[in-house]
Design a protein around this motif. Structure first.
Motif, PDB file in Angstrom:
ATOM      1  N   SER B  63      10.798  -5.085 -47.034  1.00 42.43           N
ATOM      2  CA  SER B  63       9.828  -5.354 -48.091  1.00 42.43           C
ATOM      3  C   SER B  63       8.454  -5.620 -47.495  1.00 42.43           C
ATOM      4  CB  SER B  63      10.253  -6.569 -48.915  1.00 42.43           C
ATOM      5  OG  SER B  63      11.530  -6.377 -49.446  1.00 42.43           O
ATOM      6  N   LEU B  64       8.432  -6.089 -46.253  1.00 45.45           N
ATOM      7  CA  LEU B  64       7.156  -6.282 -45.566  1.00 45.45           C
ATOM      8  C   LEU B  64       6.596  -4.901 -45.219  1.00 45.45           C
ATOM      9  CD1 LEU B  64       8.143  -9.218 -43.165  1.00 45.45           C
ATOM     10  CD2 LEU B  64       6.596  -9.342 -45.108  1.00 45.45           C
ATOM     11  N   PRO B  65       5.287  -4.846 -44.970  1.00 49.80           N
ATOM     12  CA  PRO B  65       4.716  -3.510 -44.697  1.00 49.80           C
ATOM     13  C   PRO B  65       5.113  -2.927 -43.339  1.00 49.80           C
ATOM     14  CG  PRO B  65       2.997  -5.203 -44.752  1.00 49.80           C
ATOM     15  CD  PRO B  65       4.271  -5.886 -45.067  1.00 49.80           C
ATOM     16  N   TYR B  66       6.375  -2.646 -43.185  1.00 45.31           N
ATOM     17  CA  TYR B  66       6.880  -1.949 -42.003  1.00 45.31           C
ATOM     18  C   TYR B  66       7.708  -0.765 -42.488  1.00 45.31           C
ATOM     19  CZ  TYR B  66       5.857  -6.351 -39.569  1.00 45.31           C
ATOM     20  OH  TYR B  66       5.245  -7.452 -39.067  1.00 45.31           O
ATOM     21  N   THR B  67       7.750   0.281 -41.672  1.00 41.45           N
ATOM     22  CA  THR B  67       8.626   1.396 -42.023  1.00 41.45           C
ATOM     23  C   THR B  67       9.961   1.192 -41.308  1.00 41.45           C
ATOM     24  OG1 THR B  67       7.853   2.690 -40.164  1.00 41.45           O
ATOM     25  CG2 THR B  67       6.682   2.989 -42.228  1.00 41.45           C
ATOM     26  N   ARG B  68      10.964   1.898 -41.774  1.00 42.54           N
ATOM     27  CA  ARG B  68      12.287   1.760 -41.153  1.00 42.54           C
ATOM     28  C   ARG B  68      12.248   2.239 -39.700  1.00 42.54           C
ATOM     29  NH1 ARG B  68      17.193   2.237 -45.410  1.00 42.54           N
ATOM     30  NH2 ARG B  68      16.225   0.977 -47.024  1.00 42.54           N
ATOM     31  N   LYS B  69      11.435   3.252 -39.469  1.00 41.47           N
ATOM     32  CA  LYS B  69      11.278   3.775 -38.117  1.00 41.47           C
ATOM     33  C   LYS B  69      10.755   2.677 -37.184  1.00 41.47           C
ATOM     34  CE  LYS B  69       9.229   8.081 -36.489  1.00 41.47           C
ATOM     35  NZ  LYS B  69       8.346   9.166 -36.949  1.00 41.47           N
ATOM     36  N   GLU B  70       9.778   1.939 -37.682  1.00 45.52           N
ATOM     37  CA  GLU B  70       9.192   0.867 -36.870  1.00 45.52           C
ATOM     38  C   GLU B  70      10.200  -0.242 -36.600  1.00 45.52           C
ATOM     39  OE1 GLU B  70       4.464   0.696 -37.905  1.00 45.52           O
ATOM     40  OE2 GLU B  70       5.851  -0.069 -39.397  1.00 45.52           O
ATOM     41  N   ILE B  71      11.015  -0.549 -37.609  1.00 49.15           N
ATOM     42  CA  ILE B  71      11.991  -1.632 -37.461  1.00 49.15           C
ATOM     43  C   ILE B  71      12.992  -1.279 -36.357  1.00 49.15           C
ATOM     44  CG2 ILE B  71      13.878  -2.852 -38.634  1.00 49.15           C
ATOM     45  CD1 ILE B  71      12.170  -2.542 -41.235  1.00 49.15           C
ATOM     46  N   VAL B  72      13.480  -0.027 -36.383  1.00 50.56           N
ATOM     47  CA  VAL B  72      14.433   0.398 -35.351  1.00 50.56           C
ATOM     48  C   VAL B  72      13.742   0.469 -33.990  1.00 50.56           C
ATOM     49  CG1 VAL B  72      15.874   2.313 -34.569  1.00 50.56           C
ATOM     50  CG2 VAL B  72      15.874   1.670 -36.978  1.00 50.56           C
ATOM     51  N   PRO B 123      23.301   2.340 -31.940  1.00 47.41           N
ATOM     52  CA  PRO B 123      23.719   3.218 -33.042  1.00 47.41           C
ATOM     53  C   PRO B 123      25.044   2.759 -33.649  1.00 47.41           C
ATOM     54  CG  PRO B 123      23.130   4.501 -31.114  1.00 47.41           C
ATOM     55  CD  PRO B 123      23.143   3.076 -30.686  1.00 47.41           C
ATOM     56  N   PHE B 124      25.962   2.318 -32.794  1.00 46.97           N
ATOM     57  CA  PHE B 124      27.245   1.806 -33.288  1.00 46.97           C
ATOM     58  C   PHE B 124      27.014   0.643 -34.250  1.00 46.97           C
ATOM     59  CE2 PHE B 124      30.781  -1.150 -33.148  1.00 46.97           C
ATOM     60  CZ  PHE B 124      31.885  -0.327 -33.281  1.00 46.97           C
ATOM     61  N   SER B 189      19.566   8.150 -28.370  1.00 47.69           N
ATOM     62  CA  SER B 189      20.145   7.036 -29.114  1.00 47.69           C
ATOM     63  C   SER B 189      19.134   6.473 -30.104  1.00 47.69           C
ATOM     64  CB  SER B 189      20.586   5.962 -28.122  1.00 47.69           C
ATOM     65  OG  SER B 189      20.732   4.732 -28.754  1.00 47.69           O
ATOM     66  N   TRP B 190      17.894   6.372 -29.679  1.00 46.04           N
ATOM     67  CA  TRP B 190      16.783   5.871 -30.508  1.00 46.04           C
ATOM     68  C   TRP B 190      16.635   6.711 -31.784  1.00 46.04           C
ATOM     69  CZ3 TRP B 190      11.805   4.181 -27.486  1.00 46.04           C
ATOM     70  CH2 TRP B 190      10.873   3.608 -28.376  1.00 46.04           C
ATOM     71  N   MET B 191      16.558   8.020 -31.580  1.00 47.95           N
ATOM     72  CA  MET B 191      16.411   8.939 -32.722  1.00 47.95           C
ATOM     73  C   MET B 191      17.620   8.831 -33.659  1.00 47.95           C
ATOM     74  SD  MET B 191      13.582  10.255 -32.256  1.00 47.95           S
ATOM     75  CE  MET B 191      12.639   9.483 -30.972  1.00 47.95           C
ATOM     76  N   LEU B 192      18.796   8.744 -33.053  1.00 48.48           N
ATOM     77  CA  LEU B 192      20.025   8.652 -33.834  1.00 48.48           C
ATOM     78  C   LEU B 192      20.008   7.387 -34.689  1.00 48.48           C
ATOM     79  CD1 LEU B 192      22.837   9.936 -34.309  1.00 48.48           C
ATOM     80  CD2 LEU B 192      23.710   8.450 -32.503  1.00 48.48           C
TER      81      LEU B 192
END
Lengths: 293, 202
Positions: B63-72, B123-124, B189-192
């Motif tokens: 909900s904070l202004p972050y994207t899921r990509k950034e969180i991972v 990823p697991f 692994s990052w991309m996955l």
């Protein structure tokens, strides 16, 4: 009038539940109350609006922007309050502020401390020691401290005592002095809405039933009371839902004028509460489903 | 995204305060730093990961202004930062306690093992939950035992020999190749993880 939130033909299906062709718009500068029973899709809709879920089909835009291209920009302008605690429980409010503050460009410490003082929140106690009311106040302080243009709240008043519910509604009321702000909140305590909501959006079983100006509802809808012998196959069509008893019937009409013309003095017309509307809509839908299944 | 990494370090402040002195004590009594380094890095990285796993925390972060990509991504970069902190403590600790400079190849080996571990663990954990990692490790351990008992009785010796061989390599081309392979694995692994996380429902 400008729309802050716009959902167009949004569909989202889960196992055993579905939002169907949902089109909603929320007007800028007003308070919109979002009502419906438990499990009819209120939280799902709010999650879709906040991009916590993606729709299967349909368009969602906020401030005229879509999430695909402007996710961070949109989120910068939203303040959110959930019905349960989403903050780390083992740290203090002051530490939590340190985590949230850098996320927002327009964060204002003065506003934050103003609310902390107003709500009498302890800065140095772990959040897990907070009561439900304090938690809600803390959420609200975070939601209001970054000059958000749109405040989205999921059941903010549930589980709160009546005194704090009033306080909360007063705070929201004060907030609306600023005409740039918009509030969208879901609730099933419909009396909350009588105090502040300008618009009511009602959904049932994953479908949008109506969005109306609050005062208009009283003009259109009415509770009709009369003798059971007035009802027959034709007149029953007038009503959304009917409750029959030994003393007569009680029903909800969506067209007060026509019902008044049709029945004249033989029935009594009363002002419906939002709860009446929710109840009869559910009843009507269930009957409809029964007769067509 | 820097905010997210900083957040993870701040939240692990207390753990670091306990873990780093413990690491120094471990260095004091034992010189085999590889095992200790790997264990401590993995512990803190997974602790930090597990803290953010609750649905309510995911709700907050998204909900904070972050994207899921950034969180991972913040988790992947954060893992490197934590490993760096542990390695730095080992180097500094070795200088203070033993008055010797830790060999670069040992440090690289620790980092390599962590990277390989994380490449599988993240990823697991995004797909299931980090608490199931222990179960997965248990199952893997049983498989390992079966392997040792039935098929390759000297697997332990071979592994140990393997590690020694890797550490004794002098060939810089081989080294570079190894590093490249590990980095590629991490990237993959990052991309996955981004793919898995972006489809998650809270």
């Amino acid at each position: 009038m400008e729309n802050v939130i716009e959902l167009q033909n949004v569909n989202k299906a889960f196992k055993g539940f579905e939002l169907k062709d949902m089109s909603i718009s929320v007007k800028k500068g007003f308070v919109t109350g979002f009502i419906g029973g438990n499990g009819v899709g209120k939280s799902t809709t709010i999650k879709l609006i906040m991009n916590l879920l993606q729709p299967d089909s349909g368009e969602i835009s906020l401030f005229g922007l879509n999430y695909k291209k402007h996710e961070k920009e949109i989120k910068q302008r939203i303040g959110f309050v959930f019905d349960h605690n989403v903050f780390y429980e083992h740290i203090t409010l002051a530490e939590m502020k340190k985590i949230i503050k850098p996320a927002y460009k327009n964060w204002d410490d003065t506003i934050f401390y103003q609310y902390v003082n107003l709500f009498e929140l302890p800065l140095k106690k772990p959040i897990k020691t907070f009561s439900k009311g304090m938690m809600m106040k803390a959420s609200l302080a975070f939601a209001l401290s970054h000059r958000a243009e749109l405040i989205i709240m999921d059941e903010p008043t549930s589980g709160l005592d009546p005194i704090f519910r009033r306080e909360l509604l007063d705070i929201l009321h004060d907030l609306m002095e600023d005409e740039e702000k918009t509030i969208f909140f879901s609730t099933h305590i419909t009396t909350d809405l009588d105090r502040i909501a300008d618009y009511i959006t009602f959904i049932h079983n994953g479908q949008h039933i109506f969005t109306k100006e609050h005062y208009k509802i009283e003009e259109d809808y009415a509770i009709v009371k009369g003798e059971t012998n007035l009802l027959d196959r034709d007149t029953e069509q007038e009503f959304l839902g009917i409750r029959k008893s030994n003393h007569g019937f009680e029903a909800l009409t969506t067209n007060k004028k026509r019902t008044a013309n049709l029945f004249g003095d033989t029935v009594i017309l009363e002002k419906p509460t939002l709860e009446d509307i929710m109840l009869y809509t559910k009843k009507g839908n269930d009957n409809y489903a029964k007769s067509y299944s | 995204m820097l905010n997210l990494i900083r957040k993870d370090i701040v939240l692990q402040k207390n753990t670091l305060v306990i873990l780093l002195p413990a690491l120094l004590i471990a260095l004091l009594i034992d010189r085999s730093i590889i095992w200790v380094g790997v264990l401590f890095s993995f512990a803190i990285i997974m602790q930090s990961f597990a803290l953010d796993e609750k649905p309510s925390t995911n709700l907050l972060m998204n909900s904070l202004p972050y994207t899921r990509k950034e969180i991972v991504s913040s988790k992947y970069i954060g893992a490197c930062v934590f490993t760096f902190i542990i390695l730095l403590t080992i180097v500094v600790g070795n200088i203070i306690i033993h008055r010797e400079i830790t060999q670069l190849d040992q440090l690289l080996f620790i980092a390599g093992v962590i990277v390989v571990f994380i490449s599988f663990a993240f990823p697991f954990s995004y797909l299931f939950k980090s608490q199931y990692l222990m179960i997965a490790c248990g199952v893997l351990f049983v498989l390992y035992l079966v392997l040792v008992n039935k098929f390759i009785p000297d697997l332990n010796d071979r592994l140990r020999a393997g590690v020694q061989t890797i550490l004794s390599f002098d060939n810089s081309v081989l080294y570079a190749g190894g590093i490249l392979a590990v980095v590629l694995l991490y990237m993959f692994s990052w991309m996955l993880s981004i793919r898995i996380y972006s489809r998650k429902v809270f």
